[in-house]
Design an enzyme around this catalytic site. Sequence first.
Site, PDB file in Angstrom:
ATOM      1  N   ASP A 256      15.608 -11.402  19.425  1.00  0.00           N
ATOM      2  CA  ASP A 256      16.003 -10.085  19.370  1.00  0.00           C
ATOM      3  C   ASP A 256      15.073  -9.048  18.493  1.00  0.00           C
ATOM      4  O   ASP A 256      15.324  -7.749  18.358  1.00  0.00           O
ATOM      5  CB  ASP A 256      17.221 -10.091  18.052  1.00  0.00           C
ATOM      6  CG  ASP A 256      18.315 -10.807  18.736  1.00  0.00           C
ATOM      7  OD1 ASP A 256      18.494 -11.004  19.781  1.00  0.00           O
ATOM      8  OD2 ASP A 256      18.927 -11.418  17.710  1.00  0.00           O
TER       9      ASP A 256
ATOM     10  N   PRO B  33      23.024  -9.419   5.267  1.00  0.00           N
ATOM     11  CA  PRO B  33      23.126 -10.727   4.814  1.00  0.00           C
ATOM     12  C   PRO B  33      22.357 -11.786   6.039  1.00  0.00           C
ATOM     13  O   PRO B  33      22.561 -11.455   7.060  1.00  0.00           O
ATOM     14  CB  PRO B  33      24.627 -10.855   4.991  1.00  0.00           C
ATOM     15  CG  PRO B  33      24.877  -9.704   5.793  1.00  0.00           C
ATOM     16  CD  PRO B  33      24.127  -8.660   5.535  1.00  0.00           C
TER      17      PRO B  33
ATOM     18  N   GLY C 202      24.351 -12.672  12.216  1.00  0.00           N
ATOM     19  CA  GLY C 202      24.108 -12.100  13.670  1.00  0.00           C
ATOM     20  C   GLY C 202      23.882 -10.471  13.715  1.00  0.00           C
ATOM     21  O   GLY C 202      24.297  -9.851  14.320  1.00  0.00           O
ATOM     22  N   LEU C 203      23.521 -10.011  12.336  1.00  0.00           N
ATOM     23  CA  LEU C 203      23.274  -8.573  12.370  1.00  0.00           C
ATOM     24  C   LEU C 203      21.547  -8.491  12.323  1.00  0.00           C
ATOM     25  O   LEU C 203      21.042  -7.214  12.350  1.00  0.00           O
ATOM     26  CB  LEU C 203      23.703  -8.119  10.973  1.00  0.00           C
ATOM     27  CG  LEU C 203      25.373  -7.998  11.062  1.00  0.00           C
ATOM     28  CD1 LEU C 203      25.560  -7.231   9.535  1.00  0.00           C
ATOM     29  CD2 LEU C 203      25.785  -7.094  11.947  1.00  0.00           C
ATOM     30  N   GLY C 204      20.953  -9.505  12.793  1.00  0.00           N
ATOM     31  CA  GLY C 204      19.506  -9.082  13.108  1.00  0.00           C
ATOM     32  C   GLY C 204      18.659  -8.938  11.920  1.00  0.00           C
ATOM     33  O   GLY C 204      17.468  -8.401  12.149  1.00  0.00           O
ATOM     34  N   GLY C 205      18.893  -9.513  10.602  1.00  0.00           N
ATOM     35  CA  GLY C 205      18.174  -9.096   9.865  1.00  0.00           C
ATOM     36  C   GLY C 205      16.483  -9.693   9.687  1.00  0.00           C
ATOM     37  O   GLY C 205      15.808  -9.171   9.544  1.00  0.00           O
ATOM     38  N   GLY C 206      16.810 -10.932   9.972  1.00  0.00           N
ATOM     39  CA  GLY C 206      15.198 -11.500  10.168  1.00  0.00           C
ATOM     40  C   GLY C 206      14.605 -11.166  11.226  1.00  0.00           C
ATOM     41  O   GLY C 206      13.256 -10.945  10.844  1.00  0.00           O
ATOM     42  N   SER C 207      15.243 -10.678  12.240  1.00  0.00           N
ATOM     43  CA  SER C 207      14.435 -10.430  13.534  1.00  0.00           C
ATOM     44  C   SER C 207      13.989  -8.843  13.143  1.00  0.00           C
ATOM     45  O   SER C 207      12.596  -8.689  13.672  1.00  0.00           O
ATOM     46  CB  SER C 207      15.400 -10.172  14.619  1.00  0.00           C
ATOM     47  OG  SER C 207      15.823 -11.447  15.104  1.00  0.00           O
TER      48      SER C 207
ATOM     49  N   LYS D   4      20.885  -5.001  13.767  1.00  0.00           N
ATOM     50  CA  LYS D   4      21.547  -4.596  15.102  1.00  0.00           C
ATOM     51  C   LYS D   4      22.961  -5.107  15.159  1.00  0.00           C
ATOM     52  O   LYS D   4      23.381  -5.845  14.284  1.00  0.00           O
ATOM     53  CB  LYS D   4      20.747  -5.176  16.030  1.00  0.00           C
ATOM     54  CG  LYS D   4      20.557  -6.763  16.135  1.00  0.00           C
ATOM     55  CD  LYS D   4      21.646  -7.593  16.703  1.00  0.00           C
ATOM     56  CE  LYS D   4      21.340  -9.148  16.600  1.00  0.00           C
ATOM     57  NZ  LYS D   4      22.363  -9.937  16.952  1.00  0.00           N
TER      58      LYS D   4
HETATM   59  O1  C5P Z   1      15.552 -16.231  19.063  1.00  0.00           O
HETATM   60  P1  C5P Z   1      16.000 -16.853  18.252  1.00  0.00           P
HETATM   61  O2  C5P Z   1      14.798 -17.650  17.306  1.00  0.00           O
HETATM   62  O3  C5P Z   1      16.682 -16.145  17.158  1.00  0.00           O
HETATM   63  O4  C5P Z   1      16.807 -18.038  18.443  1.00  0.00           O
HETATM   64  C1  C5P Z   1      17.336 -19.285  17.677  1.00  0.00           C
HETATM   65  C2  C5P Z   1      17.708 -20.309  18.518  1.00  0.00           C
HETATM   66  O5  C5P Z   1      19.036 -19.823  19.136  1.00  0.00           O
HETATM   67  C3  C5P Z   1      16.898 -20.790  19.454  1.00  0.00           C
HETATM   68  O6  C5P Z   1      15.951 -21.725  19.039  1.00  0.00           O
HETATM   69  C4  C5P Z   1      17.596 -21.353  20.711  1.00  0.00           C
HETATM   70  O7  C5P Z   1      18.179 -22.660  20.402  1.00  0.00           O
HETATM   71  C5  C5P Z   1      18.902 -20.538  20.695  1.00  0.00           C
HETATM   72  N1  C5P Z   1      18.813 -19.357  21.703  1.00  0.00           N
HETATM   73  C6  C5P Z   1      19.307 -19.504  22.929  1.00  0.00           C
HETATM   74  N2  C5P Z   1      19.082 -18.662  23.787  1.00  0.00           N
HETATM   75  C7  C5P Z   1      18.822 -17.220  23.695  1.00  0.00           C
HETATM   76  C8  C5P Z   1      18.518 -17.054  22.313  1.00  0.00           C
HETATM   77  C9  C5P Z   1      18.551 -18.021  21.375  1.00  0.00           C
HETATM   78  O8  C5P Z   1      19.263 -20.582  23.405  1.00  0.00           O
HETATM   79  N3  C5P Z   1      18.700 -16.247  24.342  1.00  0.00           N
END
Ligand code: C5P
Length: 315
Positions: free
Chosen positions: A169, A127, A131-136, A36
Site C-alpha cells: 500500500d 491504530p 486496515g487503514l494503512g498506518g504503517g504503509s 487510506k
Molecule cells: O504488503 P504487506 O506487507 O502489507 O502485506 C502483508 C502480507 O499480506 C504479505 O506478506 C502477504 O502475505 C499478504 N499479501 C498478499 N497479497 C497482497 C498483499 C499482501 O498475499 N496483494
Amino acid sequence: MVFSGMPSNHIVGTDQIISGIDADSRRSLTISSPGKLNVFLEVPGKRQDGYHELETVMLRTNLADQLSVRSNITGALSLTFSDATTEAMRSGVPLDGRNLILKAAEAIRLRLNAPFGAEFILHKRIPPESGLGGGSGNAAAALILCRQLWNAPLSDADLHEIAASLGSDINFLLSGHRAAVCRGRGEVIESISVSRRLHFVAFRPRKGNSTADVFRATSLRGELRSSADIVRNLADSNSGQLASLIFNRLTEVASKLNPEMATLMARLQHIARRPVFMSGSGSTVFVVADNVQDAAGLLLKVRGSLKICGWVLKC
Ligand code: C5P
C-alpha cells in the site's frame, strides 16, 4: 529491479515537509503521514510470488500520523514514539528493524551505500492492524523525509521502486493522490477523480487483523467484481449511491478469523441502520455518512452504545 507499470505517479510534494532547527542546532523535518480507506477490494487471483493480485480503490484519509526526523552523526537509525502517543496506539508497533520506517530508511541507505543516521519520532494516531494503512503511510513518509534529510540523489521513480519492495500500500500513500485504483500487489496505481467530499465513520474492535493471515485464509471463488461502477460513482458530483457499490472480498474470511469484528459489524449495522464495511484486511469497519454532521452524530451514538474508539474520516 525493473519496476512494473506505474501510471501517473507523483510524490507528496516536499513543500509539505515542515523544516526546523532543534535546540541543539540539528535540522529537523516533519511530515504528515495519512492513512487510506479501501472502498473496493477484489482479489482476482494468486500470484507466482505468493502474493495476491488485487483490484482495490483506495481513498487517502484525513486521519494521519505525524513523522519527524533529524540527522544522527553516529550513523545509527532509531525510532521512538512522541510523548503524546497513547498506550493504545503504541501496542503492537515495533520500534526496531521490523518497523517499516526503519526498513524504509535502511533501504535508502543501502541504495546510497552511505552510513547516514537518522532519529525518527512517530506521533501515532492511526491504530495498528486496522486496515487503514498506518504503517504503509509511515514508510512513505520515511522515504520522503530521508531523501530530503540526506539530500539523496533519488528520483520519484526510485522512491516508488523502493516503496514497492517494502509493501503493497506504500506506493499509493507515497503518490499523494486523493484516490486511486491499485492493481498488481497494490503497487500499480492509477489516479482517479473524486468530485465530492466523502465522510465515513470508522470503528476498530480491540483485536486487529494480520494481513498475512487474512490473505492466507482467502479462497478464490465466486464471480469477480469490477471497480468500474464505484470509480464512475466517485467521479460523479451528484451521485449518492456510494454505499451500494462498496465491496471487500476479504470481509468474509476476516470475519471468521476475528469474531469480535463480526459482532461489531452486526451491532453497528443495527445501531447505524445502514450497511457496514471493512477496510483492507481489517479490522477497522466503517459506514458511509451523508455529511459531516451526520458523521459526528453517528460517532457519538455508537461510542455511547458500544464504548469503542471511532473516527470521522474525511476523504
Ligand atoms: O504488503 P504487506 O506487507 O502489507 O502485506 C502483508 C502480507 O499480506 C504479505 O506478506 C502477504 O502475505 C499478504 N499479501 C498478499 N497479497 C497482497 C498483499 C499482501 O498475499 N496483494
